[in-house]
Design an enzyme around this catalytic site. Structure first.
Site, PDB file in Angstrom:
ATOM      1  N   GLU A 129      -1.389  -9.321   3.883  1.00 25.86           N
ATOM      2  CA  GLU A 129      -1.204  -9.879   5.241  1.00 25.86           C
ATOM      3  C   GLU A 129      -2.522 -10.341   5.859  1.00 25.86           C
ATOM      4  O   GLU A 129      -2.543 -11.225   6.706  1.00 25.86           O
ATOM      5  CB  GLU A 129      -0.506  -8.856   6.146  1.00 25.86           C
ATOM      6  CG  GLU A 129      -1.278  -7.576   6.496  1.00 25.86           C
ATOM      7  CD  GLU A 129      -1.064  -6.434   5.494  1.00 25.86           C
ATOM      8  OE1 GLU A 129      -0.713  -6.720   4.328  1.00 25.86           O
ATOM      9  OE2 GLU A 129      -1.259  -5.265   5.876  1.00 25.86           O
ATOM     10  N   CYS A 182       0.833  -1.207   0.000  1.00 27.12           N
ATOM     11  CA  CYS A 182       0.000   0.000   0.000  1.00 27.12           C
ATOM     12  C   CYS A 182       0.869   1.260   0.000  1.00 27.12           C
ATOM     13  O   CYS A 182       1.412   1.611  -1.040  1.00 27.12           O
ATOM     14  CB  CYS A 182      -1.001  -0.050   1.155  1.00 27.12           C
ATOM     15  SG  CYS A 182      -2.418   1.016   0.870  1.00 27.12           S
ATOM     16  N   HIS A 210      -3.553  -5.282   0.866  1.00 30.91           N
ATOM     17  CA  HIS A 210      -2.909  -5.793   2.084  1.00 30.91           C
ATOM     18  C   HIS A 210      -2.982  -7.324   2.115  1.00 30.91           C
ATOM     19  O   HIS A 210      -3.921  -7.884   2.688  1.00 30.91           O
ATOM     20  CB  HIS A 210      -3.604  -5.220   3.319  1.00 30.91           C
ATOM     21  CG  HIS A 210      -3.374  -3.755   3.495  1.00 30.91           C
ATOM     22  ND1 HIS A 210      -2.313  -3.255   4.215  1.00 30.91           N
ATOM     23  CD2 HIS A 210      -4.044  -2.677   3.013  1.00 30.91           C
ATOM     24  CE1 HIS A 210      -2.345  -1.934   4.182  1.00 30.91           C
ATOM     25  NE2 HIS A 210      -3.391  -1.559   3.454  1.00 30.91           N
TER      26      HIS A 210
HETATM   27  N1  GLN Z   1      -2.225   6.629   3.085  1.00 32.46           N
HETATM   28  C1  GLN Z   1      -2.344   5.918   1.877  1.00 32.46           C
HETATM   29  C2  GLN Z   1      -3.736   6.019   1.272  1.00 32.46           C
HETATM   30  O1  GLN Z   1      -4.660   6.396   1.916  1.00 32.46           O
HETATM   31  C3  GLN Z   1      -1.950   4.465   2.054  1.00 32.46           C
HETATM   32  C4  GLN Z   1      -2.880   3.703   2.924  1.00 32.46           C
HETATM   33  C5  GLN Z   1      -2.309   2.388   3.378  1.00 32.46           C
HETATM   34  O2  GLN Z   1      -1.088   2.191   3.336  1.00 32.46           O
HETATM   35  N2  GLN Z   1      -3.160   1.511   3.852  1.00 32.46           N
HETATM   36  O3  GLN Z   1      -3.922   5.697   0.128  1.00 32.46           O
END
Ligand code: GLN
Length: 565
Positions: free
Chosen positions: A509, A381, A507
């Site tokens: 994970e 992300c 994600h």
């Molecule tokens: N802050 C970033 C966004 O909102 C990444 C979010 C994250 O890493 N879950 O897109």
């Protein structure tokens, strides 16, 4: 008729109620029962999505897009079942529902009260999950007995024993039996007080799980049984163990699943604990080890990265390797002016998800270090965002490139707000959340890792790879390896001339399980092992001349006072 198990906690928080509940779930499932779990959180937030990591650990995202308590992660991992928004209820949701019913006039002029209106709302939500076709529902009540906030939940479960019949409802209480060094003994008084507090509100626990750092002798069990009004066999030794995956095995040794089944009148076959036994063996006696840097800003709050830590444990088992996680504070990298010192000796670099500008240049520098040095890199992300920004600045010459999350006026918005996010006003529950399909492009590392072309992964973000720069990036070697086809969003990128440099917008994970590690974690650990043994095809262009490119050069013209403050 399903069976209901309610798990409460006493004396102090952080005794591991979530893992205890998940372990009971695992044991019952291993006997062939269909089990689900639910967490009741007594706080007034509607969900933990708006809470800071200082207040709350990881926010676990379900496939149906709910932002939930991290205990749901333990439940999914232990029971191997996908949960959803109904599996985590909060006092905020309950009160929100009661108040909107009152405004609609549903209560027909009645006075709206905690009993019965709030308690009924709680009971309905517990029943909604219990009546979804499972044999057993395990509901964990967050907080500690004695908290003002948890009273309506405890009152609701007290009533449920009467509603459903004694034979269908079980109360399990997790408590602490501390070892007092100066006395050289385990002490039972806190447990006695905690059970008394529970009995004051009408709940007599059926089983006590006693968290302790020393073995619970028969004498102590007898004493606890006498003072807490249970049988000695109903006092279970919940001793500290090196791996959380050992907890269900310990519970089983102490007869917990037998007693639960007997009390609920369930007659099923023996437990098959083979999978967990081999996971525990893999965790405790690996034949090699590898060091992975986690570059984040909450390194003292490791609960914020719970699913990542667990995914590495699963990946370690499948590679017969101990994965030593090196928690690197990205602000130290910023202070040092380069990433080389902090990342030295690490065989892989992971930049996890995150929010906010603090430490961002340290994360970008970490991605740059891994790219130049040929060290395996895994970006999740925000870790993808950082890798893309670094590539834009230092490979494509777009030195002012940034994400509009951190620099809304950047000349090169290589990461930008998703179109549907532009009109968002409320912060709670409005990110791009939950499971989305991803097409994995053939011929890429991502495809080798997954071994399939269509996958589904969970998201939690507002910003995304900007397609305006796609042809520039692709022509310079940043491959788009995963695409959400419906909206043409680039969800995975990787470097074509690097031993292992893979980033994902989602994600992974959240989907890793003991015994079934997520392939991205499994293969990242494998790449790190290969890097460690020097078997990877690192060509000379991956190694920078001095190995310590200063942060100012890495970060280009975007380093300014704000990123360091
Ligand atoms: N802050 C970033 C966004 O909102 C990444 C979010 C994250 O890493 N879950 O897109």
């Amino acid at each position: 008729m399903p069976k209901y198990i309610f798990v409460t906690g006493g004396v102090v928080s952080a005794l591991g109620k979530g893992i205890a509940s998940a372990s009971i779930g695992y044991l019952l499932k291993s006997r062939g029962l269909s089990v689900t779990l639910q967490k009741c959180d007594p706080y007034l937030n509607v969900d933990p999505g708006t809470m800071s990591p200082f207040q709350h650990g990881e926010v676990f995202v379900t496939d149906d897009g709910a932002e939930t308590d991290l205990d749901l992660g333990h439940y999914e991992r232990f029971v191997g079942k996908e949960l959803g928004r109904d599996n985590n209820i909060t006092a905020g949701q309950i009160y929100e529902a009661v108040i909107s019913k009152e405004r609609r006039g549903d209560y027909l002029g009645g006075t709206v009260q905690v009993i019965p209106h709030v308690t009924n709302e709680i009971k309905e939500r517990i029943d909604k999950v219990a009546l979804s076709g499972v044999d057993v529902l395990i509901t964990e009540i967050g907080g500690t007995v004695g908290d003002i906030e948890s009273l309506p939940f405890l009152e609701a479960i007290r009533q449920m024993r009467l509603d459903k019949g004694k034979e269908n409802v079980l109360f399990i209480h997790l408590t602490l039996v501390p070892y007092i060094k100066t006395a050289g003994e385990l002490k039972t008084k806190p447990t006695q007080h905690s059970v008394r507090a529970l009995r004051d509100i009408g709940i007599q626990p059926d089983i006590l799980l006693c968290r302790t750092e020393r073995p619970l002798t028969d004498d102590l069990k007898r004493k606890i049984a006498l003072f807490c009004n249970v049988e000695m066999s109903e006092v279970i030794d919940a001793r500290d163990v090196p791996s959380i995956y050992e907890v269900p095995l310990r519970f089983h040794e102490d007869g917990l699943d037998e007693i639960v089944l007997e009390k609920l009148g369930i007659d099923v076959g023996p437990a098959d604990l083979g999978r967990m036994e081999s996971v525990v063996e893999g965790v405790t006696s690996p034949s090699s080890e590898v060091s992975i840097a986690i570059c984040g800003k909450y390194i003292d709050l490791q609960d914020s990265y719970k699913s990542i830590t667990e995914a590495f444990a699963h990946a370690g088992v499948e590679n017969d390797t101990r994965v030593n996680l090196v928690w690197v504070d990205v602000e130290d990298i910023e202070r040092a002016g380069n990433a080389a010192g902090a990342l030295e000796g690490c065989h892989g670099v992971l930049v996890p998800g995150g929010f906010g500008e603090r430490g961002i240049e340290g994360k970008i520098a970490s991605a740059g270090f891994a790219r130049r040095e040929g060290v395996p890199y895994f970006g999740i992300c925000l870790g993808l965002h950082c890798a893309v920004i670094e590539f834009a600045r230092n490979v494509c010459g777009l030195t002012a490139a940034h994400s509009t999350e951190f620099d809304p006026d950047t000349a090169y918005p290589v990461i930008d707000l998703l179109p549907e996010q532009k009109s968002v006003v409320n912060m709670g529950g409005t990110m791009r959340l939950g499971g989305y399909d991803c097409h994995v492009v053939e011929g890429t590392t991502a495809h080798d890792v997954y071994g399939e072309s269509e996958v589904r992964e969970r998201h939690r973000h507002r910003y995304e790879y900007n397609n305006e720069f796609r042809s520039t990036f692709e022509s310079r070697g940043l491959v788009s390896s995963g695409i959400h086809v419906d909206a043409d969003l680039v969800e995975m990128v990787e470097l074509s001339d690097h031993p292992w440099f893979v980033c994902c917008q989602f994600h992974p994970e959240f989907r890793s399980r003991p015994g079934v590690a997520h392939p991205l974690f499994r293969e990242f650990v494998r790449a790190a092992l290969t890097h460690k043994t020097g078997d990877d095809p690192v060509s000379s262009e991956h190694r920078s001349s001095d190995g310590s490119e200063p942060l100012e050069r890495v970060a280009g013209s975007n380093v300014d006072g704000r990123t360091r403050g």
